[in-house]
Scaffold this motif. Sequence first.
Motif, PDB file in Angstrom:
ATOM      1  N   ILE A   8       1.047  -1.137   0.058  1.00 17.18           N
ATOM      2  CA  ILE A   8      -0.144  -0.157  -0.032  1.00 17.18           C
ATOM      3  C   ILE A   8       0.831   1.191   0.024  1.00 17.18           C
ATOM      4  N   THR A   9       0.544   2.339  -0.901  1.00 13.71           N
ATOM      5  CA  THR A   9       1.304   3.491  -0.763  1.00 13.71           C
ATOM      6  C   THR A   9       0.211   4.613  -0.496  1.00 13.71           C
ATOM      7  N   ALA A  10       0.211   5.385   0.615  1.00 13.77           N
ATOM      8  CA  ALA A  10      -0.558   6.277   0.794  1.00 13.77           C
ATOM      9  C   ALA A  10       0.209   7.594   1.078  1.00 13.77           C
ATOM     10  N   ASP A  11      -0.805   8.677   1.411  1.00 18.76           N
ATOM     11  CA  ASP A  11       0.008   9.740   1.641  1.00 18.76           C
ATOM     12  C   ASP A  11       0.060  10.064   2.809  1.00 18.76           C
ATOM     13  N   ASN A  12       0.577  11.289   3.444  1.00 15.46           N
ATOM     14  CA  ASN A  12       1.091  11.748   4.743  1.00 15.46           C
ATOM     15  C   ASN A  12      -0.076  12.159   5.829  1.00 15.46           C
ATOM     16  N   GLY A  13      -1.098  12.012   5.278  1.00 17.15           N
ATOM     17  CA  GLY A  13      -2.387  12.668   6.163  1.00 17.15           C
ATOM     18  C   GLY A  13      -2.248  11.868   7.546  1.00 17.15           C
ATOM     19  N   LYS A  14      -2.740  12.708   8.593  1.00 17.00           N
ATOM     20  CA  LYS A  14      -2.740  12.154   9.897  1.00 17.00           C
ATOM     21  C   LYS A  14      -3.685  11.072  10.129  1.00 17.00           C
ATOM     22  N   GLU A  15      -4.429  10.645   9.087  1.00 17.96           N
ATOM     23  CA  GLU A  15      -5.410   9.582   9.327  1.00 17.96           C
ATOM     24  C   GLU A  15      -4.875   8.332   8.973  1.00 17.96           C
ATOM     25  N   PHE A  16      -3.495   8.357   8.585  1.00 19.33           N
ATOM     26  CA  PHE A  16      -2.637   7.153   8.317  1.00 19.33           C
ATOM     27  C   PHE A  16      -1.546   7.197   9.207  1.00 19.33           C
ATOM     28  N   ALA A  17      -1.870   8.034  10.602  1.00 17.91           N
ATOM     29  CA  ALA A  17      -1.026   7.814  11.692  1.00 17.91           C
ATOM     30  C   ALA A  17      -0.632   6.325  12.279  1.00 17.91           C
ATOM     31  N   ASN A  44      -4.311   5.229  -3.804  1.00 15.17           N
ATOM     32  CA  ASN A  44      -4.508   5.813  -2.431  1.00 15.17           C
ATOM     33  C   ASN A  44      -6.018   6.261  -2.285  1.00 15.17           C
ATOM     34  N   GLU A  45      -6.280   7.169  -3.268  1.00 20.64           N
ATOM     35  CA  GLU A  45      -7.903   7.485  -3.046  1.00 20.64           C
ATOM     36  C   GLU A  45      -8.889   6.475  -3.369  1.00 20.64           C
ATOM     37  N   ASN A  46      -8.421   5.536  -4.029  1.00 17.64           N
ATOM     38  CA  ASN A  46      -9.342   4.404  -4.075  1.00 17.64           C
ATOM     39  C   ASN A  46      -9.538   3.415  -2.722  1.00 17.64           C
ATOM     40  N   LEU A  47      -8.128   3.286  -2.195  1.00 12.44           N
ATOM     41  CA  LEU A  47      -8.217   2.610  -0.863  1.00 12.44           C
ATOM     42  C   LEU A  47      -8.808   3.236   0.197  1.00 12.44           C
ATOM     43  N   ASN A  48      -8.675   4.803   0.202  1.00 10.45           N
ATOM     44  CA  ASN A  48      -9.378   5.354   1.059  1.00 10.45           C
ATOM     45  C   ASN A  48     -11.041   5.320   0.993  1.00 10.45           C
ATOM     46  N   GLY A  49     -11.429   5.361  -0.249  1.00 10.66           N
ATOM     47  CA  GLY A  49     -12.725   5.161  -0.612  1.00 10.66           C
ATOM     48  C   GLY A  49     -13.398   3.981  -0.075  1.00 10.66           C
ATOM     49  N   TRP A  50     -12.629   2.663  -0.083  1.00 14.63           N
ATOM     50  CA  TRP A  50     -12.929   1.315   0.041  1.00 14.63           C
ATOM     51  C   TRP A  50     -12.867   1.234   1.767  1.00 14.63           C
ATOM     52  N   ARG A  52     -12.996   3.618   4.190  1.00  8.12           N
ATOM     53  CA  ARG A  52     -13.699   4.666   5.046  1.00  8.12           C
ATOM     54  C   ARG A  52     -15.228   4.109   5.312  1.00  8.12           C
ATOM     55  N   PRO A  53     -16.115   3.320   4.491  1.00  9.86           N
ATOM     56  CA  PRO A  53     -17.228   2.987   5.176  1.00  9.86           C
ATOM     57  C   PRO A  53     -17.050   2.077   6.057  1.00  9.86           C
ATOM     58  N   HIS A  54     -15.928   1.260   6.466  1.00 11.32           N
ATOM     59  CA  HIS A  54     -15.754   0.321   7.867  1.00 11.32           C
ATOM     60  C   HIS A  54     -14.967   1.130   8.869  1.00 11.32           C
ATOM     61  N   LEU A  55     -13.988   2.051   8.482  1.00 15.27           N
ATOM     62  CA  LEU A  55     -13.298   2.547   9.313  1.00 15.27           C
ATOM     63  C   LEU A  55     -13.254   4.319   9.325  1.00 15.27           C
ATOM     64  N   PRO A  56     -14.290   4.997   9.600  1.00 14.86           N
ATOM     65  CA  PRO A  56     -14.472   6.313   9.354  1.00 14.86           C
ATOM     66  C   PRO A  56     -13.232   7.209   9.960  1.00 14.86           C
ATOM     67  N   LYS A  57     -13.234   8.117   9.378  1.00 15.05           N
ATOM     68  CA  LYS A  57     -12.139   9.191  10.026  1.00 15.05           C
ATOM     69  C   LYS A  57     -12.114   9.340  11.675  1.00 15.05           C
ATOM     70  N   LYS A  58     -11.153   9.725  12.267  1.00 18.26           N
ATOM     71  CA  LYS A  58     -10.925   9.519  13.639  1.00 18.26           C
ATOM     72  C   LYS A  58     -10.854   8.165  14.105  1.00 18.26           C
ATOM     73  N   THR A  59     -11.014   7.117  13.320  1.00 16.18           N
ATOM     74  CA  THR A  59     -10.790   5.982  13.958  1.00 16.18           C
ATOM     75  C   THR A  59      -9.556   5.742  14.672  1.00 16.18           C
ATOM     76  N   ASP A  60      -9.569   5.027  15.697  1.00 18.83           N
ATOM     77  CA  ASP A  60      -8.193   4.729  16.329  1.00 18.83           C
ATOM     78  C   ASP A  60      -7.746   3.402  15.949  1.00 18.83           C
ATOM     79  N   PHE A  61      -6.747   3.581  15.216  1.00 20.93           N
ATOM     80  CA  PHE A  61      -6.256   2.043  14.471  1.00 20.93           C
ATOM     81  C   PHE A  61      -5.592   1.413  15.675  1.00 20.93           C
ATOM     82  N   THR A  62      -5.252   1.735  16.669  1.00 23.84           N
ATOM     83  CA  THR A  62      -4.819   0.884  17.666  1.00 23.84           C
ATOM     84  C   THR A  62      -5.357  -0.088  18.425  1.00 23.84           C
ATOM     85  N   LYS A  63      -6.785   0.367  18.051  1.00 24.16           N
ATOM     86  CA  LYS A  63      -8.055  -0.572  18.834  1.00 24.16           C
ATOM     87  C   LYS A  63      -8.557  -1.647  17.604  1.00 24.16           C
TER      88      LYS A  63
END
Length: 73
Positions: A8-17, A44-50, A52-63
């Motif tokens: 996966i190659t993504a951008d530097n947005g905080k949503e990918f922290a 990247n944008e395709n992955l985000n769209g795929w 986001r319905p399951h993991l909305p913005k501000k999702t805590d990826f550590t959980k």
Amino acid sequence: MDTKHKAITADNGKEFAGRKILAENLEIDYYVARPYRSWKRGSNENLNGWIRPHLPKKTDFTKITKDQVRSIK
């Protein structure tokens, strides 16, 4: 995890922290594109769209569990 994707190659947005955790859960290589090099993150944008319905913005990826990641289709 059996996957057809190798990386996966993504951008530097905080949503990918939580990208390290995501990569570990997916058992996939994860790269961060350099700023202003959009051609290096074609899916990247395709992955985000795929995702986001399951993991909305501000999702805590550590959980997020491996089962939750695997359920995203």
